[in-house]
Design a protein around this motif. Structure first.
Motif, PDB file in Angstrom:
ATOM      1  N   LEU A 104       0.807  -1.212   0.000  1.00 35.78           N
ATOM      2  CA  LEU A 104       0.000   0.000   0.000  1.00 35.78           C
ATOM      3  C   LEU A 104       0.846   1.271   0.000  1.00 35.78           C
ATOM      4  O   LEU A 104       0.598   2.187  -0.790  1.00 35.78           O
ATOM      5  CB  LEU A 104      -0.957   0.004   1.198  1.00 35.78           C
ATOM      6  N   GLU A 105       1.844   1.362   0.866  1.00 33.26           N
ATOM      7  CA  GLU A 105       2.620   2.595   0.929  1.00 33.26           C
ATOM      8  C   GLU A 105       3.387   2.839  -0.360  1.00 33.26           C
ATOM      9  O   GLU A 105       3.543   3.984  -0.796  1.00 33.26           O
ATOM     10  CB  GLU A 105       3.556   2.581   2.139  1.00 33.26           C
ATOM     11  N   ALA A 108       0.754   4.077  -2.825  1.00 27.67           N
ATOM     12  CA  ALA A 108       0.195   5.389  -2.505  1.00 27.67           C
ATOM     13  C   ALA A 108       1.209   6.510  -2.628  1.00 27.67           C
ATOM     14  O   ALA A 108       0.821   7.672  -2.816  1.00 27.67           O
ATOM     15  CB  ALA A 108      -0.382   5.374  -1.086  1.00 27.67           C
ATOM     16  N   LYS A 142      -8.210   1.994  -1.855  1.00 26.28           N
ATOM     17  CA  LYS A 142      -7.236   1.985  -0.761  1.00 26.28           C
ATOM     18  C   LYS A 142      -6.173   3.062  -0.954  1.00 26.28           C
ATOM     19  O   LYS A 142      -5.798   3.767  -0.005  1.00 26.28           O
ATOM     20  CB  LYS A 142      -6.575   0.609  -0.666  1.00 26.28           C
ATOM     21  N   GLU A 146      -5.747   6.366   1.339  1.00 22.63           N
ATOM     22  CA  GLU A 146      -4.467   6.561   2.018  1.00 22.63           C
ATOM     23  C   GLU A 146      -3.879   7.924   1.686  1.00 22.63           C
ATOM     24  O   GLU A 146      -3.395   8.641   2.574  1.00 22.63           O
ATOM     25  CB  GLU A 146      -3.497   5.450   1.605  1.00 22.63           C
TER      26      GLU A 146
END
Length: 289
Positions: A104-105, A108, A142, A146
Protein backbone atom coordinates in the motif's frame (compact mmCIF):
# COMPACT_ATOMS: atom_id res chain seq x y z
CA UNK A 1 -8.74 15.27 -8.42
CA UNK A 2 -10.60 12.19 -9.65
CA UNK A 3 -8.71 8.96 -8.95
CA UNK A 4 -9.58 5.99 -11.18
CA UNK A 5 -8.29 2.48 -11.75
CA UNK A 6 -8.19 2.20 -15.56
CA UNK A 7 -8.50 4.39 -18.64
CA UNK A 8 -12.25 4.56 -19.39
CA UNK A 9 -13.33 4.60 -15.72
CA UNK A 10 -13.11 8.41 -15.71
CA UNK A 11 -15.66 8.47 -18.56
CA UNK A 12 -18.23 6.18 -16.94
CA UNK A 13 -18.00 7.40 -13.33
CA UNK A 14 -18.52 11.05 -12.50
CA UNK A 15 -17.57 12.14 -16.02
CA UNK A 16 -20.26 14.77 -16.52
CA UNK A 17 -19.36 16.26 -13.13
CA UNK A 18 -15.71 16.65 -14.05
CA UNK A 19 -16.73 18.13 -17.41
CA UNK A 20 -19.04 20.60 -15.67
CA UNK A 21 -16.43 21.79 -13.21
CA UNK A 22 -13.76 22.04 -15.90
CA UNK A 23 -16.12 24.13 -18.04
CA UNK A 24 -16.75 26.38 -15.04
CA UNK A 25 -13.04 27.07 -14.61
CA UNK A 26 -12.10 24.52 -11.97
CA UNK A 27 -8.73 22.82 -12.43
CA UNK A 28 -9.59 19.12 -12.77
CA UNK A 29 -6.98 16.37 -12.78
CA UNK A 30 -7.91 12.77 -13.59
CA UNK A 31 -5.47 10.27 -12.12
CA UNK A 32 -5.32 6.84 -13.78
CA UNK A 33 -3.67 4.18 -11.63
CA UNK A 34 -2.97 1.57 -14.33
CA UNK A 35 -2.42 1.40 -18.07
CA UNK A 36 -5.36 -0.91 -18.68
CA UNK A 37 -3.05 -3.28 -20.54
CA UNK A 38 -4.91 -6.42 -19.43
CA UNK A 39 -8.30 -5.12 -20.47
CA UNK A 40 -10.25 -7.08 -23.05
CA UNK A 41 -11.64 -5.52 -26.22
CA UNK A 42 -15.31 -5.09 -25.25
CA UNK A 43 -16.49 -3.34 -28.39
CA UNK A 44 -17.60 -5.99 -30.91
CA UNK A 45 -17.18 -3.53 -33.78
CA UNK A 46 -13.57 -2.67 -32.95
CA UNK A 47 -11.69 -3.42 -36.17
CA UNK A 48 -8.20 -4.60 -35.16
CA UNK A 49 -7.73 -5.77 -31.56
CA UNK A 50 -4.22 -5.13 -30.15
CA UNK A 51 -2.06 -8.26 -30.26
CA UNK A 52 -0.21 -7.81 -26.95
CA UNK A 53 -0.48 -6.13 -23.57
CA UNK A 54 2.07 -3.55 -24.69
CA UNK A 55 0.05 -2.76 -27.80
CA UNK A 56 -3.15 -2.54 -25.75
CA UNK A 57 -1.50 -0.09 -23.35
CA UNK A 58 -0.43 2.11 -26.25
CA UNK A 59 -3.91 2.11 -27.77
CA UNK A 60 -5.48 2.94 -24.44
CA UNK A 61 -3.08 5.84 -23.87
CA UNK A 62 -4.37 7.37 -27.09
CA UNK A 63 -7.96 6.73 -26.08
CA UNK A 64 -7.35 8.32 -22.70
CA UNK A 65 -5.89 11.45 -24.27
CA UNK A 66 -8.95 11.81 -26.49
CA UNK A 67 -11.30 11.30 -23.53
CA UNK A 68 -9.48 13.93 -21.48
CA UNK A 69 -9.87 16.41 -24.34
CA UNK A 70 -13.59 15.64 -24.54
CA UNK A 71 -14.01 16.29 -20.82
CA UNK A 72 -11.73 19.32 -20.78
CA UNK A 73 -9.56 17.89 -17.98
CA UNK A 74 -5.90 17.17 -17.35
CA UNK A 75 -4.80 13.57 -16.84
CA UNK A 76 -1.90 11.84 -15.09
CA UNK A 77 -0.74 8.20 -15.15
CA UNK A 78 0.44 6.67 -11.87
CA UNK A 79 2.20 3.99 -13.92
CA UNK A 80 1.04 0.73 -12.30
CA UNK A 81 0.28 -2.46 -14.22
CA UNK A 82 -3.31 -3.59 -14.74
CA UNK A 83 -4.16 -6.61 -12.56
CA UNK A 84 -6.77 -8.02 -14.93
CA UNK A 85 -10.12 -9.39 -13.79
CA UNK A 86 -9.59 -12.95 -12.47
CA UNK A 87 -12.23 -15.45 -13.54
CA UNK A 88 -12.91 -19.03 -12.54
CA UNK A 89 -13.71 -21.09 -9.47
CA UNK A 90 -11.43 -21.00 -7.63
CA UNK A 91 -10.11 -17.67 -8.83
CA UNK A 92 -6.57 -17.80 -10.23
CA UNK A 93 -3.82 -15.85 -8.48
CA UNK A 94 -3.17 -12.30 -9.59
CA UNK A 95 -0.16 -11.79 -11.88
CA UNK A 96 3.14 -10.84 -10.29
CA UNK A 97 3.87 -7.14 -10.19
CA UNK A 98 0.29 -6.03 -10.81
CA UNK A 99 -1.25 -3.00 -9.13
CA UNK A 100 -3.39 -4.94 -6.66
CA UNK A 101 -0.32 -6.71 -5.24
CA UNK A 102 1.83 -3.61 -4.71
CA UNK A 103 2.32 -2.82 -0.98
CA UNK A 104 0.00 0.00 0.00
CA UNK A 105 2.62 2.59 0.93
CA UNK A 106 4.55 1.94 -2.26
CA UNK A 107 1.38 2.26 -4.33
CA UNK A 108 0.19 5.39 -2.51
CA UNK A 109 3.52 7.24 -2.53
CA UNK A 110 3.24 8.67 -6.06
CA UNK A 111 -0.34 9.73 -5.42
CA UNK A 112 0.62 11.45 -2.16
CA UNK A 113 3.32 13.34 -4.06
CA UNK A 114 0.81 14.28 -6.76
CA UNK A 115 -1.74 15.50 -4.20
CA UNK A 116 0.95 17.68 -2.64
CA UNK A 117 1.88 19.05 -6.04
CA UNK A 118 -1.62 19.59 -7.48
CA UNK A 119 -3.19 20.66 -4.15
CA UNK A 120 -6.79 19.58 -4.80
CA UNK A 121 -9.58 20.80 -2.56
CA UNK A 122 -11.76 17.81 -3.48
CA UNK A 123 -10.86 14.21 -4.27
CA UNK A 124 -13.20 11.57 -5.70
CA UNK A 125 -12.71 7.81 -5.98
CA UNK A 126 -14.57 4.52 -5.35
CA UNK A 127 -16.12 3.23 -2.14
CA UNK A 128 -14.37 0.38 -0.26
CA UNK A 129 -16.02 -2.25 -2.48
CA UNK A 130 -14.44 -0.65 -5.53
CA UNK A 131 -17.92 -0.15 -6.96
CA UNK A 132 -17.59 -3.72 -8.23
CA UNK A 133 -15.09 -6.39 -7.16
CA UNK A 134 -12.29 -5.74 -9.64
CA UNK A 135 -9.00 -5.96 -7.71
CA UNK A 136 -7.74 -2.72 -9.26
CA UNK A 137 -10.90 -0.86 -8.22
CA UNK A 138 -10.56 -2.06 -4.63
CA UNK A 139 -6.87 -1.11 -4.66
CA UNK A 140 -7.71 2.28 -6.18
CA UNK A 141 -9.97 2.98 -3.21
CA UNK A 142 -7.24 1.98 -0.76
CA UNK A 143 -4.62 4.14 -2.47
CA UNK A 144 -6.84 7.22 -2.79
CA UNK A 145 -8.05 6.88 0.81
CA UNK A 146 -4.47 6.56 2.02
CA UNK A 147 -3.33 9.58 0.01
CA UNK A 148 -6.23 11.72 1.24
CA UNK A 149 -5.32 10.95 4.84
CA UNK A 150 -1.54 11.16 4.48
CA UNK A 151 -0.84 14.05 2.12
CA UNK A 152 -1.42 16.67 4.80
CA UNK A 153 0.76 14.96 7.42
CA UNK A 154 4.36 16.25 7.33
CA UNK A 155 5.58 13.14 9.13
CA UNK A 156 4.34 10.74 6.46
CA UNK A 157 5.90 9.93 3.08
CA UNK A 158 8.86 12.21 3.78
CA UNK A 159 11.24 10.00 1.81
CA UNK A 160 9.31 10.25 -1.47
CA UNK A 161 10.25 12.95 -3.95
CA UNK A 162 12.04 16.16 -2.93
CA UNK A 163 11.56 16.08 0.84
CA UNK A 164 8.26 14.32 0.23
CA UNK A 165 6.66 17.51 -1.06
CA UNK A 166 4.96 20.27 0.91
CA UNK A 167 2.07 18.79 2.90
CA UNK A 168 -1.41 19.54 1.59
CA UNK A 169 -4.71 18.39 3.06
CA UNK A 170 -7.60 18.07 0.59
CA UNK A 171 -10.79 19.38 2.15
CA UNK A 172 -13.26 16.69 1.05
CA UNK A 173 -13.23 13.07 -0.14
CA UNK A 174 -16.15 11.64 -2.11
CA UNK A 175 -17.07 8.19 -3.41
CA UNK A 176 -18.69 7.91 -6.85
CA UNK A 177 -22.18 6.38 -6.95
CA UNK A 178 -22.98 6.14 -10.62
CA UNK A 179 -25.08 2.96 -10.66
CA UNK A 180 -27.25 3.12 -7.56
CA UNK A 181 -30.34 0.89 -7.52
CA UNK A 182 -32.51 4.00 -7.21
CA UNK A 183 -30.99 5.38 -10.41
CA UNK A 184 -31.30 2.25 -12.50
CA UNK A 185 -34.85 1.56 -11.26
CA UNK A 186 -35.94 5.15 -11.99
CA UNK A 187 -34.58 5.09 -15.54
CA UNK A 188 -35.84 1.54 -16.11
CA UNK A 189 -39.40 2.52 -15.16
CA UNK A 190 -39.24 5.71 -17.23
CA UNK A 191 -38.19 3.73 -20.30
CA UNK A 192 -41.03 1.26 -19.87
CA UNK A 193 -43.54 4.08 -19.33
CA UNK A 194 -42.35 5.61 -22.60
CA UNK A 195 -42.87 2.30 -24.41
CA UNK A 196 -39.15 1.77 -24.90
CA UNK A 197 -36.92 -1.22 -24.24
CA UNK A 198 -34.85 -1.03 -21.05
CA UNK A 199 -31.35 -2.46 -20.61
CA UNK A 200 -31.83 -2.38 -16.84
CA UNK A 201 -34.51 -5.03 -16.18
CA UNK A 202 -32.22 -7.96 -15.38
CA UNK A 203 -29.92 -5.64 -13.44
CA UNK A 204 -32.73 -4.39 -11.20
CA UNK A 205 -33.94 -7.92 -10.52
CA UNK A 206 -30.41 -9.18 -9.81
CA UNK A 207 -29.62 -6.32 -7.43
CA UNK A 208 -32.90 -6.80 -5.57
CA UNK A 209 -32.46 -10.58 -5.37
CA UNK A 210 -28.96 -10.27 -3.92
CA UNK A 211 -30.14 -7.60 -1.47
CA UNK A 212 -27.02 -5.52 -2.06
CA UNK A 213 -27.07 -2.71 0.51
CA UNK A 214 -27.29 0.76 -0.95
CA UNK A 215 -24.66 3.21 0.23
CA UNK A 216 -25.70 6.67 1.36
CA UNK A 217 -25.96 9.38 -1.28
CA UNK A 218 -25.14 12.79 0.19
CA UNK A 219 -24.54 14.88 -2.90
CA UNK A 220 -26.30 15.19 -6.25
CA UNK A 221 -24.66 17.39 -8.86
CA UNK A 222 -26.77 18.71 -11.76
CA UNK A 223 -24.96 17.72 -14.95
CA UNK A 224 -27.45 17.22 -17.81
CA UNK A 225 -25.83 19.91 -20.02
CA UNK A 226 -22.60 17.91 -19.90
CA UNK A 227 -24.02 14.56 -20.99
CA UNK A 228 -22.62 15.25 -24.46
CA UNK A 229 -19.08 15.67 -23.14
CA UNK A 230 -19.47 12.48 -21.13
CA UNK A 231 -20.70 10.58 -24.18
CA UNK A 232 -17.84 11.88 -26.32
CA UNK A 233 -15.37 10.72 -23.67
CA UNK A 234 -17.00 7.28 -23.56
CA UNK A 235 -16.80 6.93 -27.34
CA UNK A 236 -13.12 7.87 -27.22
CA UNK A 237 -12.49 4.54 -25.47
CA UNK A 238 -13.21 2.60 -28.63
CA UNK A 239 -11.72 -0.69 -27.40
CA UNK A 240 -13.97 -0.68 -24.35
CA UNK A 241 -17.23 1.02 -25.29
CA UNK A 242 -19.69 -0.25 -27.86
CA UNK A 243 -21.27 2.85 -29.48
CA UNK A 244 -24.45 0.80 -29.97
CA UNK A 245 -24.33 -0.71 -26.49
CA UNK A 246 -25.44 -0.30 -22.91
CA UNK A 247 -24.13 3.19 -22.21
CA UNK A 248 -26.11 4.69 -25.10
CA UNK A 249 -29.36 2.76 -24.70
CA UNK A 250 -31.20 5.58 -22.86
CA UNK A 251 -32.41 8.59 -24.90
CA UNK A 252 -30.59 11.60 -23.53
CA UNK A 253 -33.70 13.78 -23.36
CA UNK A 254 -35.38 11.14 -21.18
CA UNK A 255 -32.26 10.83 -19.00
CA UNK A 256 -32.08 14.61 -18.60
CA UNK A 257 -35.71 14.66 -17.53
CA UNK A 258 -35.72 11.83 -14.98
CA UNK A 259 -32.08 11.66 -13.83
CA UNK A 260 -30.12 14.86 -14.58
CA UNK A 261 -27.61 14.33 -11.77
CA UNK A 262 -24.52 12.38 -10.78
CA UNK A 263 -24.43 11.07 -7.23
CA UNK A 264 -21.67 11.02 -4.65
CA UNK A 265 -21.14 9.96 -1.05
CA UNK A 266 -19.23 12.36 1.16
CA UNK A 267 -16.72 10.14 2.95
CA UNK A 268 -14.62 12.73 4.83
CA UNK A 269 -14.65 16.50 5.20
CA UNK A 270 -12.32 18.99 6.84
CA UNK A 271 -14.82 21.82 6.41
CA UNK A 272 -18.32 22.31 7.83
CA UNK A 273 -20.94 20.54 5.73
CA UNK A 274 -24.71 20.67 5.48
CA UNK A 275 -26.26 17.62 3.87
CA UNK A 276 -27.66 16.99 1.37
CA UNK A 277 -25.47 18.93 -1.05
CA UNK A 278 -25.60 19.84 -4.73
CA UNK A 279 -21.96 20.90 -5.10
CA UNK A 280 -18.75 19.01 -4.33
CA UNK A 281 -17.17 22.32 -3.30
CA UNK A 282 -19.90 23.27 -0.82
CA UNK A 283 -18.31 24.64 2.35
CA UNK A 284 -14.92 25.22 0.73
CA UNK A 285 -13.69 28.81 0.57
CA UNK A 286 -10.52 29.32 -1.40
CA UNK A 287 -9.65 32.47 0.56
CA UNK A 288 -9.22 30.26 3.66
CA UNK A 289 -6.18 28.47 2.16
Amino acid sequence: MAVHAHPDDESSKGAATTARYAAEGVEVLVVTCTGGERGSVLNPSYPDPPSSAEAMAEVRRGEMAAAARALGVRQHWLGFVDSGLPEGDPLPPLPDGCFALVPLEEAAAPLVALVREFRPHVMTTYDPSGGYPHPDHVMCHKVAYEAFGAAGDPDRYRGHGPDGGTPWQPRKLYYNHDFSLRKIRTIHEALLDAGLDSPYGDWVESREAREIPEREVTTRVQVAPWFGARDAALRAHATQIDPEGFFFAVPRDLEARVWPVEEFELAHAHVPVHLPEDDLFAGIHIEDD
